[in-house]
Design a protein around this motif. Structure first.
Motif, PDB file in Angstrom:
ATOM      1  N   MET A 104       0.817  -1.198   0.000  1.00  0.00           N
ATOM      2  CA  MET A 104       0.000   0.000   0.000  1.00  0.00           C
ATOM      3  C   MET A 104       0.858   1.257   0.000  1.00  0.00           C
ATOM      4  SD  MET A 104      -2.969   1.218   2.636  1.00  0.00           S
ATOM      5  CE  MET A 104      -1.798   2.047   3.674  1.00  0.00           C
ATOM      6  N   ALA A 105       1.943   1.258   0.783  1.00  0.00           N
ATOM      7  CA  ALA A 105       2.821   2.429   0.819  1.00  0.00           C
ATOM      8  C   ALA A 105       3.475   2.674  -0.536  1.00  0.00           C
ATOM      9  CB  ALA A 105       3.892   2.249   1.901  1.00  0.00           C
ATOM     10  N   ALA A 106       3.940   1.611  -1.184  1.00  0.00           N
ATOM     11  CA  ALA A 106       4.555   1.777  -2.500  1.00  0.00           C
ATOM     12  C   ALA A 106       3.546   2.299  -3.517  1.00  0.00           C
ATOM     13  CB  ALA A 106       5.143   0.443  -2.968  1.00  0.00           C
ATOM     14  N   GLY A 107       2.342   1.743  -3.511  1.00  0.00           N
ATOM     15  CA  GLY A 107       1.325   2.226  -4.449  1.00  0.00           C
ATOM     16  C   GLY A 107       0.910   3.657  -4.174  1.00  0.00           C
ATOM     17  N   PHE A 108       0.801   4.020  -2.898  1.00  0.00           N
ATOM     18  CA  PHE A 108       0.394   5.381  -2.556  1.00  0.00           C
ATOM     19  C   PHE A 108       1.468   6.398  -2.940  1.00  0.00           C
ATOM     20  CE2 PHE A 108       0.185   8.848   0.624  1.00  0.00           C
ATOM     21  CZ  PHE A 108      -1.066   9.358   0.282  1.00  0.00           C
ATOM     22  N   LEU A 163       0.618  -3.799  -7.493  1.00  0.00           N
ATOM     23  CA  LEU A 163       1.025  -2.393  -7.495  1.00  0.00           C
ATOM     24  C   LEU A 163       0.384  -1.636  -8.661  1.00  0.00           C
ATOM     25  CD1 LEU A 163       4.821  -2.536  -6.563  1.00  0.00           C
ATOM     26  CD2 LEU A 163       2.921  -1.798  -5.133  1.00  0.00           C
ATOM     27  N   ALA A 164       0.309  -2.276  -9.830  1.00  0.00           N
ATOM     28  CA  ALA A 164      -0.288  -1.605 -10.988  1.00  0.00           C
ATOM     29  C   ALA A 164      -1.757  -1.299 -10.752  1.00  0.00           C
ATOM     30  CB  ALA A 164      -0.125  -2.476 -12.233  1.00  0.00           C
ATOM     31  N   SER A 165      -2.485  -2.236 -10.165  1.00  0.00           N
ATOM     32  CA  SER A 165      -3.906  -1.995  -9.903  1.00  0.00           C
ATOM     33  C   SER A 165      -4.102  -0.907  -8.862  1.00  0.00           C
ATOM     34  CB  SER A 165      -4.579  -3.294  -9.448  1.00  0.00           C
ATOM     35  OG  SER A 165      -3.992  -3.769  -8.243  1.00  0.00           O
ATOM     36  N   ILE A 166      -3.219  -0.839  -7.866  1.00  0.00           N
ATOM     37  CA  ILE A 166      -3.330   0.200  -6.839  1.00  0.00           C
ATOM     38  C   ILE A 166      -3.016   1.568  -7.429  1.00  0.00           C
ATOM     39  CG2 ILE A 166      -2.325   1.046  -4.689  1.00  0.00           C
ATOM     40  CD1 ILE A 166      -1.931  -1.859  -3.838  1.00  0.00           C
ATOM     41  N   VAL A 167      -1.911   1.663  -8.159  1.00  0.00           N
ATOM     42  CA  VAL A 167      -1.471   2.963  -8.676  1.00  0.00           C
ATOM     43  C   VAL A 167      -2.451   3.491  -9.709  1.00  0.00           C
ATOM     44  CG1 VAL A 167       0.340   4.132  -9.984  1.00  0.00           C
ATOM     45  CG2 VAL A 167       0.951   2.521  -8.178  1.00  0.00           C
ATOM     46  N   CYS A 227      -6.215   3.189  -1.887  1.00  0.00           N
ATOM     47  CA  CYS A 227      -5.067   2.287  -1.779  1.00  0.00           C
ATOM     48  C   CYS A 227      -5.339   1.172  -0.771  1.00  0.00           C
ATOM     49  CB  CYS A 227      -3.824   3.072  -1.367  1.00  0.00           C
ATOM     50  SG  CYS A 227      -3.112   4.084  -2.675  1.00  0.00           S
ATOM     51  N   LEU A 228      -5.961   1.512   0.345  1.00  0.00           N
ATOM     52  CA  LEU A 228      -6.271   0.483   1.343  1.00  0.00           C
ATOM     53  C   LEU A 228      -7.267  -0.535   0.783  1.00  0.00           C
ATOM     54  CD1 LEU A 228      -5.913  -0.471   4.266  1.00  0.00           C
ATOM     55  CD2 LEU A 228      -7.816   1.010   4.907  1.00  0.00           C
ATOM     56  N   ILE A 229      -8.301  -0.052   0.099  1.00  0.00           N
ATOM     57  CA  ILE A 229      -9.304  -0.960  -0.469  1.00  0.00           C
ATOM     58  C   ILE A 229      -8.693  -1.840  -1.554  1.00  0.00           C
ATOM     59  CG2 ILE A 229     -11.461  -1.044  -1.764  1.00  0.00           C
ATOM     60  CD1 ILE A 229     -12.230   1.581  -0.359  1.00  0.00           C
ATOM     61  N   LEU A 230      -7.927  -1.227  -2.449  1.00  0.00           N
ATOM     62  CA  LEU A 230      -7.354  -1.983  -3.560  1.00  0.00           C
ATOM     63  C   LEU A 230      -6.260  -2.929  -3.096  1.00  0.00           C
ATOM     64  CD1 LEU A 230      -7.228   0.917  -6.131  1.00  0.00           C
ATOM     65  CD2 LEU A 230      -8.723  -1.074  -6.198  1.00  0.00           C
ATOM     66  N   MET A 231      -5.555  -2.561  -2.038  1.00  0.00           N
ATOM     67  CA  MET A 231      -4.554  -3.470  -1.489  1.00  0.00           C
ATOM     68  C   MET A 231      -5.207  -4.766  -1.020  1.00  0.00           C
ATOM     69  SD  MET A 231      -3.579  -4.455   1.861  1.00  0.00           S
ATOM     70  CE  MET A 231      -3.907  -3.049   2.902  1.00  0.00           C
TER      71      MET A 231
END
Length: 312
Positions: A104-108, A163-167, A227-231
């Motif tokens: 989550m941190a990396a995606g955010f 990560l791609a889906s989060i970003v 990000c939390l939901i998608l993670m």
């Protein structure tokens, strides 16, 4: 001597300074009291809600609806009863919480950097904003779960797909809000910057970013919740071997309802703590300027009232 200031001539100035100081002290005390009262009311509402949940669960006696005290005890034994040297984290917490927080941190961070950078570029060009706005609105409206099959085909299962889906889904609130904030920059300040011959970096640092900062943080808060939901959603898919979403799926497959409830409470607590931390950062970066504006406004109003009093 006629030029020497007398005691009577100094008295009005001293009286005005003392009145302003007393006004500021009273305003600070009132604001502190309001904040303390609001914090107490919020905690009281939380305690009442937990008490009602506890009483209802004990009265119902259902295995599907455990009381919060039992859920908290199970979560403590499962994740937070480790040694002091490991920050009280158990091996299950290391395999469950830390990988999810890392994703989550990396995606955010990626969504924030890309969103702020592209948002400044799009927002400062009226033509670019007019051309890109329909595409941005279309991409923002896409439900994130519908894009997962595309990312599975492109990246296959694993961390890159997650990560791609989060970003991709979390970048749009930051980008759109940053573009709107950059467009709202005062044109007069930009003209002054052009007269002073500020460089592009100086205009970005001293004009565009401070002007867009409130809108940027509004987008960051939305992005953080996404990000939390998608993670969690990305960890529900096959090919995941750890994380909070994996723990939720595993507990559901084993009908371990107590762990399911513990995961849900953990997600709520993480969302609250992360949002509180982001709000604290926002207040530190933007609160000083808003406080100065409020102080100037109160000083102007007090001077206006004093002038009205003298005129009457």
């Amino acid at each position: 001597m006629s030029g020497a200031p007398t005691h009577e001539s100094r008295r009005p100035a001293d009286h005005g300074a003392a009145a302003r100081t007393a006004h500021l002290v009273g305003e600070t005390a009132a604001r502190t009291a309001r904040l303390a009262r609001g914090a107490l009311l919020r905690r009281l509402v939380l305690v009442l809600a937990l008490t009602a949940w506890q009483l209802a669960a004990r009265a119902h006696g259902s295995v599907y609806f455990p009381p919060p005290a039992r859920i908290a005890r199970h979560a403590y034994d499962l994740w937070f009863s480790g040694p002091v040297g490991h920050a009280f984290l158990t091996p299950a917490a290391v395999d469950t919480i830390l990988p999810s927080l890392g994703r989550m941190a990396a995606g955010f961070v990626l969504a924030a950097v890309v969103g702020v950078g592209l948002g400044i570029l799009v927002g400062r060009s009226p033509r670019a904003y007019a051309l890109c706005d329909p595409v941005l609105q279309f991409a923002r409206a896409l439900p994130p779960p519908t894009l997962v099959p595309v990312f599975v085909v492109v990246f296959d299962f694993g961390t890159p797909m997650q990560l791609a889906s989060i970003v991709f889904s979390a970048v749009w609130p930051v980008l759109i809000n940053t573009a709107e904030g950059a467009r709202d920059t005062d044109p007069l300040r930009l003209d002054v910057a052009a007269v002073l011959r500020l460089t592009a970096v100086e205009r970005l640092w001293f004009l565009l970013l401070p002007s867009a900062l409130p809108r940027i943080f509004a987008g960051l808060r939305l992005s953080l919740s996404l990000c939390l939901i998608l993670m969690v959603f990305s960890e529900l898919l096959p090919g995941t071997a750890n994380g909070i979403g994996f723990a939720l799926t595993d507990a559901q497959s084993r009908s371990d309802l107590l762990t399911v409830w513990a995961v849900l409470v953990l997600l709520g607590a993480l969302g609250y703590l992360l949002n509180t931390g982001l709000l604290a950062i926002e207040k530190r970066l933007t609160g000083k300027r808003s406080h100065e504006r409020r102080s100037k406004g109160s000083h102007k109003s007090s001077r206006t009232e004093s002038r009205k009093g003298r005129s009457t």
